[in-house]
Scaffold this motif. Structure first.
Motif, PDB file in Angstrom:
ATOM      1  N   GLU A 113      38.292  52.186  42.114  1.00  0.00           N
ATOM      2  CA  GLU A 113      39.545  52.460  42.812  1.00  0.00           C
ATOM      3  C   GLU A 113      39.785  51.457  43.940  1.00  0.00           C
ATOM      4  OE1 GLU A 113      41.595  55.917  45.590  1.00  0.00           O
ATOM      5  OE2 GLU A 113      39.975  56.491  44.218  1.00  0.00           O
ATOM      6  N   TYR A 114      38.748  51.225  44.733  1.00  0.00           N
ATOM      7  CA  TYR A 114      38.868  50.330  45.880  1.00  0.00           C
ATOM      8  C   TYR A 114      39.014  48.879  45.440  1.00  0.00           C
ATOM      9  CZ  TYR A 114      37.896  48.781  50.713  1.00  0.00           C
ATOM     10  OH  TYR A 114      37.952  48.234  51.966  1.00  0.00           O
ATOM     11  N   TYR A 115      38.184  48.438  44.484  1.00  0.00           N
ATOM     12  CA  TYR A 115      38.255  47.060  43.996  1.00  0.00           C
ATOM     13  C   TYR A 115      39.598  46.786  43.329  1.00  0.00           C
ATOM     14  CZ  TYR A 115      37.017  42.722  41.588  1.00  0.00           C
ATOM     15  OH  TYR A 115      36.996  41.426  41.127  1.00  0.00           O
ATOM     16  N   GLY A 116      40.227  47.817  42.797  1.00  0.00           N
ATOM     17  CA  GLY A 116      41.549  47.665  42.193  1.00  0.00           C
ATOM     18  C   GLY A 116      42.611  47.197  43.175  1.00  0.00           C
ATOM     19  N   THR A 117      42.365  47.350  44.462  1.00  0.00           N
ATOM     20  CA  THR A 117      43.328  46.906  45.484  1.00  0.00           C
ATOM     21  C   THR A 117      43.051  45.480  45.961  1.00  0.00           C
ATOM     22  OG1 THR A 117      42.024  47.672  47.395  1.00  0.00           O
ATOM     23  CG2 THR A 117      43.485  49.284  46.331  1.00  0.00           C
ATOM     24  N   MET A 118      42.016  44.853  45.410  1.00  0.00           N
ATOM     25  CA  MET A 118      41.574  43.547  45.896  1.00  0.00           C
ATOM     26  C   MET A 118      41.858  42.445  44.877  1.00  0.00           C
ATOM     27  SD  MET A 118      37.873  44.691  47.317  1.00  0.00           S
ATOM     28  CE  MET A 118      37.691  46.090  48.420  1.00  0.00           C
ATOM     29  N   PRO A 119      42.292  41.259  45.347  1.00  0.00           N
ATOM     30  CA  PRO A 119      42.608  40.161  44.436  1.00  0.00           C
ATOM     31  C   PRO A 119      41.465  39.163  44.224  1.00  0.00           C
ATOM     32  CG  PRO A 119      43.466  39.659  46.602  1.00  0.00           C
ATOM     33  CD  PRO A 119      42.811  41.022  46.699  1.00  0.00           C
ATOM     34  N   TRP A 120      40.229  39.509  44.578  1.00  0.00           N
ATOM     35  CA  TRP A 120      39.141  38.533  44.537  1.00  0.00           C
ATOM     36  C   TRP A 120      37.986  39.005  43.671  1.00  0.00           C
ATOM     37  CZ3 TRP A 120      40.991  39.870  49.623  1.00  0.00           C
ATOM     38  CH2 TRP A 120      40.498  41.085  50.096  1.00  0.00           C
ATOM     39  N   LEU A 121      36.879  38.309  43.774  1.00  0.00           N
ATOM     40  CA  LEU A 121      35.667  38.597  43.003  1.00  0.00           C
ATOM     41  C   LEU A 121      34.856  39.702  43.654  1.00  0.00           C
ATOM     42  CD1 LEU A 121      34.716  34.836  42.625  1.00  0.00           C
ATOM     43  CD2 LEU A 121      35.608  36.298  40.792  1.00  0.00           C
ATOM     44  N   ALA A 122      33.867  40.209  42.912  1.00  0.00           N
ATOM     45  CA  ALA A 122      32.966  41.236  43.457  1.00  0.00           C
ATOM     46  C   ALA A 122      31.581  41.060  42.863  1.00  0.00           C
ATOM     47  CB  ALA A 122      33.482  42.636  43.128  1.00  0.00           C
ATOM     48  N   ILE A 123      30.579  41.463  43.630  1.00  0.00           N
ATOM     49  CA  ILE A 123      29.260  41.609  43.046  1.00  0.00           C
ATOM     50  C   ILE A 123      29.364  42.811  42.115  1.00  0.00           C
ATOM     51  CG2 ILE A 123      26.878  42.263  43.519  1.00  0.00           C
ATOM     52  CD1 ILE A 123      26.951  40.591  45.996  1.00  0.00           C
TER      53      ILE A 123
END
Length: 136
Positions: A85-95
């Motif tokens: 849910e949270y990463y869905g609001t972000m336009p970048w990469l993630a671990i």
């Protein structure tokens, strides 16, 4: 904190693959040519983080390509659903979210040790910025 790092430092600290909006990507390929690599330590359950994320996302979208910036989200979310849910609001990469807490701590420790030394590579250099915004 800003310092110079080699690409192998990033792969060592972040792992061989990162999560992108289109699936898994090679860390080395995703960060290749980036002048700045920023690690964003954050979590869905952290109110200051949730307030800052949209501001960072707006600035990132406005200048990432021109200034050769990459942001990598290092989640402290407690479950996969919160991460998604949270990463869905972000336009970048993630671990990747399947990493354990101990693996995240290891990445943080490696980044901390990277910040104690300056390294330049002939082909390209990248700066790493670690935000101390939230004490996760």
């Amino acid at each position: 904190t800003t310092f110079q790092a080699e690409m192998t430092d990033f792969v060592s600290a972040l792992g061989a693959e990162l999560e992108s909006k289109s699936g898994k990507v090679s860390t080395a390929e995703a960060l290749e040519g980036k002048r700045y690599v920023m690690l964003y330590f954050s979590a869905h359950w952290c109110p200051p983080c949730r307030g800052f994320t949209p501001v960072l996302a707006e600035k990132f979208k406005a200048s990432a390509e021109e200034k050769q910036i990459a942001v990598v989200f290092v989640s402290s979310d407690r479950d996969a659903a919160s991460f998604a849910e949270y990463y869905g609001t972000m336009p970048w990469l993630a671990i990747p979210p399947w990493l354990t807490a101990s693996t995240r701590r290891c990445a943080m420790a490696r980044c901390s040790s990277m910040s104690r030394r300056a390294v330049r590579t002939p082909a390209s250099t990248a700066s790493l910025w670690v935000s101390p915004l939230c004490r996760l």
